[in-house]
Design a protein around this motif. Structure first.
Motif, PDB file in Angstrom:
ATOM      1  N   ASP A 112       1.738  13.461 -13.656  1.00  0.00           N
ATOM      2  CA  ASP A 112       1.873  13.267 -15.098  1.00  0.00           C
ATOM      3  C   ASP A 112       0.747  14.006 -15.816  1.00  0.00           C
ATOM      4  O   ASP A 112      -0.420  13.637 -15.675  1.00  0.00           O
ATOM      5  N   PRO A 113       1.057  15.060 -16.584  1.00  0.00           N
ATOM      6  CA  PRO A 113       0.002  15.805 -17.277  1.00  0.00           C
ATOM      7  C   PRO A 113      -0.856  14.919 -18.175  1.00  0.00           C
ATOM      8  O   PRO A 113      -2.041  15.189 -18.380  1.00  0.00           O
ATOM      9  N   GLY A 114      -0.262  13.842 -18.702  1.00  0.00           N
ATOM     10  CA  GLY A 114      -1.009  12.950 -19.569  1.00  0.00           C
ATOM     11  C   GLY A 114      -2.084  12.154 -18.851  1.00  0.00           C
ATOM     12  O   GLY A 114      -2.981  11.584 -19.484  1.00  0.00           O
ATOM     13  N   MET A 115      -2.015  12.111 -17.513  1.00  0.00           N
ATOM     14  CA  MET A 115      -3.011  11.371 -16.735  1.00  0.00           C
ATOM     15  C   MET A 115      -4.193  12.231 -16.316  1.00  0.00           C
ATOM     16  O   MET A 115      -5.183  11.703 -15.810  1.00  0.00           O
ATOM     17  N   GLN A 116      -4.101  13.521 -16.513  1.00  0.00           N
ATOM     18  CA  GLN A 116      -5.212  14.387 -16.129  1.00  0.00           C
ATOM     19  C   GLN A 116      -6.414  14.113 -17.025  1.00  0.00           C
ATOM     20  O   GLN A 116      -6.295  14.038 -18.247  1.00  0.00           O
ATOM     21  N   GLY A 117      -7.560  13.937 -16.394  1.00  0.00           N
ATOM     22  CA  GLY A 117      -8.762  13.612 -17.140  1.00  0.00           C
ATOM     23  C   GLY A 117      -8.864  12.141 -17.487  1.00  0.00           C
ATOM     24  O   GLY A 117      -9.699  11.754 -18.308  1.00  0.00           O
ATOM     25  N   GLN A 118      -8.010  11.293 -16.860  1.00  0.00           N
ATOM     26  CA  GLN A 118      -7.992   9.868 -17.161  1.00  0.00           C
ATOM     27  C   GLN A 118      -8.344   9.053 -15.918  1.00  0.00           C
ATOM     28  O   GLN A 118      -8.221   9.508 -14.786  1.00  0.00           O
ATOM     29  N   PHE A 119      -8.782   7.815 -16.174  1.00  0.00           N
ATOM     30  CA  PHE A 119      -9.010   6.860 -15.094  1.00  0.00           C
ATOM     31  C   PHE A 119      -7.732   6.047 -14.873  1.00  0.00           C
ATOM     32  O   PHE A 119      -7.010   5.741 -15.829  1.00  0.00           O
ATOM     33  N   VAL A 120      -7.479   5.701 -13.632  1.00  0.00           N
ATOM     34  CA  VAL A 120      -6.310   4.893 -13.285  1.00  0.00           C
ATOM     35  C   VAL A 120      -6.568   3.445 -13.691  1.00  0.00           C
ATOM     36  O   VAL A 120      -7.623   2.875 -13.371  1.00  0.00           O
ATOM     37  N   ASN A 121      -5.627   2.861 -14.390  1.00  0.00           N
ATOM     38  CA  ASN A 121      -5.696   1.444 -14.746  1.00  0.00           C
ATOM     39  C   ASN A 121      -5.065   0.660 -13.602  1.00  0.00           C
ATOM     40  O   ASN A 121      -3.837   0.571 -13.496  1.00  0.00           O
ATOM     41  N   GLU A 122      -5.914   0.107 -12.743  1.00  0.00           N
ATOM     42  CA  GLU A 122      -5.418  -0.538 -11.529  1.00  0.00           C
ATOM     43  C   GLU A 122      -4.503  -1.719 -11.831  1.00  0.00           C
ATOM     44  O   GLU A 122      -3.467  -1.889 -11.191  1.00  0.00           O
ATOM     45  N   GLN A 123      -4.878  -2.550 -12.814  1.00  0.00           N
ATOM     46  CA  GLN A 123      -4.071  -3.734 -13.105  1.00  0.00           C
ATOM     47  C   GLN A 123      -2.712  -3.354 -13.685  1.00  0.00           C
ATOM     48  O   GLN A 123      -1.686  -3.917 -13.313  1.00  0.00           O
ATOM     49  N   GLU A 160       3.074  -2.735 -12.814  1.00  0.00           N
ATOM     50  CA  GLU A 160       4.241  -1.842 -12.861  1.00  0.00           C
ATOM     51  C   GLU A 160       4.984  -1.809 -11.532  1.00  0.00           C
ATOM     52  O   GLU A 160       6.214  -1.823 -11.491  1.00  0.00           O
ATOM     53  N   ILE A 161       4.215  -1.773 -10.447  1.00  0.00           N
ATOM     54  CA  ILE A 161       4.826  -1.681  -9.123  1.00  0.00           C
ATOM     55  C   ILE A 161       5.244  -3.056  -8.600  1.00  0.00           C
ATOM     56  O   ILE A 161       6.173  -3.177  -7.804  1.00  0.00           O
ATOM     57  N   GLY A 162       4.540  -4.091  -9.046  1.00  0.00           N
ATOM     58  CA  GLY A 162       4.835  -5.435  -8.565  1.00  0.00           C
ATOM     59  C   GLY A 162       4.049  -5.809  -7.333  1.00  0.00           C
ATOM     60  O   GLY A 162       4.566  -6.491  -6.433  1.00  0.00           O
ATOM     61  N   VAL A 163       2.791  -5.369  -7.280  1.00  0.00           N
ATOM     62  CA  VAL A 163       1.910  -5.696  -6.151  1.00  0.00           C
ATOM     63  C   VAL A 163       0.574  -6.172  -6.720  1.00  0.00           C
ATOM     64  O   VAL A 163       0.340  -6.104  -7.930  1.00  0.00           O
ATOM     65  N   SER A 164      -0.311  -6.644  -5.833  1.00  0.00           N
ATOM     66  CA  SER A 164      -1.648  -7.026  -6.264  1.00  0.00           C
ATOM     67  C   SER A 164      -2.513  -5.777  -6.375  1.00  0.00           C
ATOM     68  O   SER A 164      -2.087  -4.669  -6.024  1.00  0.00           O
ATOM     69  N   ARG A 165      -3.751  -5.945  -6.823  1.00  0.00           N
ATOM     70  CA  ARG A 165      -4.639  -4.785  -6.962  1.00  0.00           C
ATOM     71  C   ARG A 165      -5.157  -4.279  -5.621  1.00  0.00           C
ATOM     72  O   ARG A 165      -5.578  -3.130  -5.514  1.00  0.00           O
ATOM     73  N   ARG A 191       0.829  -1.207   0.000  1.00  0.00           N
ATOM     74  CA  ARG A 191       0.000   0.000   0.000  1.00  0.00           C
ATOM     75  C   ARG A 191       0.863   1.255   0.000  1.00  0.00           C
ATOM     76  O   ARG A 191       0.580   2.223  -0.706  1.00  0.00           O
ATOM     77  N   GLU A 192       1.921   1.240   0.796  1.00  0.00           N
ATOM     78  CA  GLU A 192       2.824   2.390   0.854  1.00  0.00           C
ATOM     79  C   GLU A 192       3.519   2.625  -0.478  1.00  0.00           C
ATOM     80  O   GLU A 192       3.671   3.772  -0.919  1.00  0.00           O
ATOM     81  N   LEU A 193       3.936   1.533  -1.121  1.00  0.00           N
ATOM     82  CA  LEU A 193       4.576   1.648  -2.440  1.00  0.00           C
ATOM     83  C   LEU A 193       3.605   2.220  -3.461  1.00  0.00           C
ATOM     84  O   LEU A 193       3.958   3.107  -4.246  1.00  0.00           O
TER      85      LEU A 193
END
Length: 207
Positions: free
Chosen positions: A19-30, A35-40, A5-7
């Motif tokens: 990231d300006p490219g993420m503004q107005g976007q939904f987070v892709n949880e998977q 990318e981080i190496g954790v579960s959802r 969770r902290e990571l």
């Protein structure tokens, strides 16, 4: 060793949200979990924390949405920054505690960065201003200011992307702040800080 969770929280707050490219976007949880190496699960836990800080919006059946930097958020962020930073400038001069060497180190580091290093440029920007606030020696004030960091970084990076000349202007504005502080002139310092903040706010509000 940081928990999943902290990571996830640190990555979302320090990288994804700025990231300006993420503004107005939904987070892709998977994708983020991979990318981080954790579960959802820790991703969702981190998103709940960020939602509580009003940094993301949780939309039923859609997920976490990163809203574009909005007018009210911009206005309130820069009002709070002006109050804290102008007070810090006056108080640091009064105490004879202006961290000029530290601020100039951050400014010099900014000058060395390339155009593609917007995030690094704004990280140094935050440390430039944070050094002045920290010089006052008020821990509660410093913690309050540090709580603005995610929004400050997000707004700063966005301003660089919206205005080609903003980077050069920031360097000149930081130099003006340093010069006023070096002269021990709190009125000139607060005027320079106010103009610096207003310039960034105008770029953001014009977009």
């Amino acid at each position: 060793m940081p928990s999943g969770r902290e990571l996830a929280y640190a990555h979302l707050k320090d990288t994804v949200l700025s990231d300006p490219g993420m503004q107005g976007q939904f987070v892709n949880e998977q994708a983020l979990a991979d990318e981080i190496g954790v579960s959802r699960t820790p991703i969702r836990e981190a998103l709940l924390l960020l939602a509580a800080e009003e940094l993301v919006q949780l939309v039923p059946k859609r997920g976490a949405y990163i809203a574009p930097v909005g007018g009210r958020e911009i206005r309130e962020l820069f009002e709070i920054r002006a109050m804290i930073e102008c007070y810090a400038a006056r108080r640091a001069v009064e105490l004879g505690a202006v961290p000029l060497a530290e601020m100039r180190r951050e400014l010099d580091a900014q000058r060395e960065l390339g155009d593609e290093q917007a995030r690094e440029f704004i990280d140094h920007d935050h440390r430039f201003h944070s050094a002045l606030v920290g010089a006052v020696g008020n821990e509660m004030l410093s913690k309050t200011y540090d709580g603005l960091r995610a929004r400050q970084v997000r707004a700063g990076v966005e301003a660089l992307f919206r205005s080609d000349g903003r980077r050069k202007s920031v360097l000149a504005e930081h130099e003006a702040i340093c010069s006023a502080l070096a002269a021990g002139d709190p009125e000139a310092a607060t005027a320079a800080i106010t103009e610096h903040l207003n310039a960034t706010r105008r770029v953001l509000q014009a977009g």
